[in-house]
Design a protein around this motif. Sequence first.
Motif: not given
Length: 305
Positions: A63-84
């Motif tokens: 039930i919460i699996y998609p939201f876990k993936l969304l948080t992983v997306g936030f994690h990777e997105m944070s890496h990318a924005f700090m990279g920028l």
Amino acid sequence: MYTLHADSALDGTFGSSALHQFLTRDAKSTLTPNATQRTTLIVAGCYILVIGILWHIPVLSWIIYPFKLLTVGFHEMSHAFMGLLTCAHIHSIELDPDEGGATRMSGGIPYLTLPAGYLGSSLIGAALIACGFDTNASKIASIVLAVFFLFTLWWSRRDWLTWVLILGMSGLIVLFWFVAGGVALRYFVLFIGVMSCMYCLWDIIDDTISRKVNSSDAAQFAKICGCCPSQVWGVLWLCISLAFFIAGVLVGLVAFKESAAQQKEDSSVFLPVPGSSSAISLTATGYGVLSLILVALVGLLGIPM
């Protein structure tokens, strides 16, 4: 001279005491939740309880699996924005069905890009928790998320899982925007914030403290620093993430004191639900924004116009 000095000291003591009482009283009244905020805190507490239960039940955890993936997306997105921000070139973002992810970049400053994943996702979660105390703030947060989603789709344009996840979450945001004048959106934003903070705390404990994962951000950070083991950095990041979590709640309590009725009235004139009387004058603007979003998606897909 002695008497005057004593009076001055007494006046100073009285002044300090009065100031202390004023600040204490003001802080207490500011942090004391009103009826609407108490409801929000109760809902957030229920979220924490439900997420904690679902997390450890194999079948219901989906039930919460998609939201876990969304948080992983936030994690990777944070890496990318700090990279920028540190002049890195972002090659791609990928999400793994096993709740993993990878951000491939060249350049940048590893001392900043490596911790940005955990800390960035927890900061996003804290900001969403704060916005979850107010309907209009939740609307603004949703628009900011939409911008982040567009960047993420561009960086992960070859990763089907990321596209499905983000398009699905975007659909839920639009759906909840229409329910009860945006009240449902507020609780949805609050849920995403709580989920993001909890997942980040658990991920740090699991990857860096309870067991050592050599491929984790903390292990790589410890390798380039060379002064402390990854567990030390994990504990430090855990404390910072927990501080973000608490700060998100406190900011929500301090910044959004409006009652539910006041929020409903304010929401009716700020980015109102399409079709309402307040939205008629904004129809052209809404079509304009929708057109821009469609053009951006077409560009991401590479469809010729």
